[in-house]
Enzyme design. Structure first.
Site, PDB file in Angstrom:
ATOM      1  N   VAL A  77      40.459  40.393  35.616  1.00 39.88           N
ATOM      2  CA  VAL A  77      39.545  42.460  35.565  1.00 39.88           C
ATOM      3  C   VAL A  77      38.420  41.708  34.957  1.00 39.88           C
ATOM      4  O   VAL A  77      38.139  41.206  34.332  1.00 39.88           O
ATOM      5  CB  VAL A  77      40.638  42.502  34.057  1.00 39.88           C
ATOM      6  CG1 VAL A  77      39.560  44.464  33.653  1.00 39.88           C
ATOM      7  CG2 VAL A  77      42.153  43.504  35.038  1.00 39.88           C
ATOM      8  N   CYS A  78      36.701  42.168  34.742  1.00 41.99           N
ATOM      9  CA  CYS A  78      36.165  41.976  34.895  1.00 41.99           C
ATOM     10  C   CYS A  78      35.687  42.596  33.043  1.00 41.99           C
ATOM     11  O   CYS A  78      36.409  43.367  32.791  1.00 41.99           O
ATOM     12  CB  CYS A  78      35.041  43.423  35.157  1.00 41.99           C
ATOM     13  SG  CYS A  78      33.252  42.858  34.267  1.00 41.99           S
TER      14      CYS A  78
END
Lengths: 130, 136, 101
Positions: A77-78
């Site tokens: 997940v960024c």
């Protein structure tokens, strides 16, 4: 073949995450390698363990998690996108003084470099978005 | 890690501010610049609105990220393909766009245009020539 | 390098399909999925564009077609139906994937 998957949309609002899941599952079942699934933009919403869909609907987060469990999938997940949208793990909670976390343990928060690396290391990048 | 250099294209088709895609796409470009790949950006459809000059976001309380495009040259991101037909359909010309430059180290830091105006057909060929295409 | 272009938008709502069609080159393929499947149906404004694209292969994702109540009889001639495994095969077969999101 080695694939990288980019998911740009959150669960339920748009079909993108569903399509990405079905593509990823089909690729794994065919014996391909998924180098990484990278969740960007609202796609970071796919990682909250607090989601509670109605019982007669699919649980998109748990479905991703089960796939990750079965195939040892790297789901990233960024961090920048996650911070904006309130997706928090222990490290982020501590760094930013938050009183809770919500990330599912099968996902991990990391930088955008992970998307670039995935694109470099994989033979194909497939983007799912709206 | 010895890797061949890949040709990366960032496909920008959306207008700024109405959604975050343009801004977060730019964040990927900035981070990606550190990986020393052969990077190009394409601006087509509403993506051409991203680089229109004179953006002022004071009234909507959002960050004006348009100056960041001017900094791309410093990150050695120097190929910004802009589709002519997309401009024309929107009543725009290159003069409506920011004057984006980069300095060529090999030519005594001569200033060069980053914007490369291409036809739809030429852009199709640019896309064809890439190894990886990022969409946002 | 030949490409697999993917379109997941209805051609009647967004410009993704038109933009894809304007940039697809001979020898490449277009996969229509999610709301993009509507572009694969005959008797539509999109059908003429599909028919006019020479040397381009068209595929549509069967599960998305069925979900929307569209039978294969509704498809424009020459459009081939694939499942998710077929989508994967296409992504592997062509040199890269261009997503017109």
């Amino acid at each position: 073949m080695k694939f990288a998957i980019q998911v740009n949309e959150g669960p339920y609002q748009h079909q993108a995450s569903d399509s990405a899941y079905h593509f990823t599952k089909a690729a794994l079942e065919k014996g391909h390698e998924i180098f990484r699934v990278f969740f960007y933009h609202d796609g970071v919403g796919n990682s909250t363990r607090l989601t509670t869909p109605p019982q007669d609907d699919r649980n998109i987060v748990e479905r991703w998690a089960a796939l990750a469990e079965q195939y040892d999938l790297d789901m990233v997940v960024c961090v920048a996108a996650a911070q904006r949208r309130g997706i928090v793990d222990d490290g982020e909670a501590e760094r930013n003084g938050k009183d809770a976390t919500n990330i599912h343990p099968k996902f991990r928060i990391s930088g955008l470099g992970q998307l670039i690396e995935a694109a470099i290391q994989s033979e194909r990048l497939v983007v799912f978005g709206d | 890690m010895s890797e061949e250099i890949k040709k990366f294209l960032y496909l920008n088709r959306r207008a700024p501010y109405g959604s975050i895609y343009a801004w977060e796409a730019l964040e990927v470009v900035l981070i990606g610049a550190a990986f020393d790949q052969d990077v190009s950006l394409a601006f087509l459809d509403d993506g051409v609105y991203q680089i229109v000059k004179g953006q002022d976001t004071a009234g909507i309380d959002m960050k004006n990220f348009s100056p960041t495009y001017s900094a791309l040259g410093d990150y050695e991101v120097t190929k910004l393909y802009v589709e002519k037909e997309s401009l024309e359909e929107r009543g725009l010309t290159v003069d409506d766009l920011m004057d984006l430059k980069w300095e060529d180290e090999d030519e005594d830091w001569a200033e060069k245009d980053s914007i490369i105006l291409v036809s739809r057909e030429e852009l199709a060929k640019v896309i064809e020539g890439q190894d990886v295409v990022f969409s946002f | 390098m030949s490409e697999l272009h993917t379109v997941n938008k209805s051609p009647f709502e967004k410009s993704s399909f038109d933009s894809c069609m304007a940039h697809v080159l001979e020898g490449s393929a277009v996969l229509l999925y999610e709301d993009g499947v509507y572009a694969a149906t005959k008797g539509t404004a999109a059908a003429a564009k599909v028919a006019a694209a020479g040397g381009v292969k068209f595929y549509v994702l069967g599960p998305d077609l069925k979900a929307r109540g569209l039978s294969e009889e509704r498809l424009t001639d020459g459009v081939e139906v694939v499942d998710y495994a077929g989508f994967v095969d296409l992504a592997a077969e062509y040199g890269k994937v261009v997503s017109w999101v």
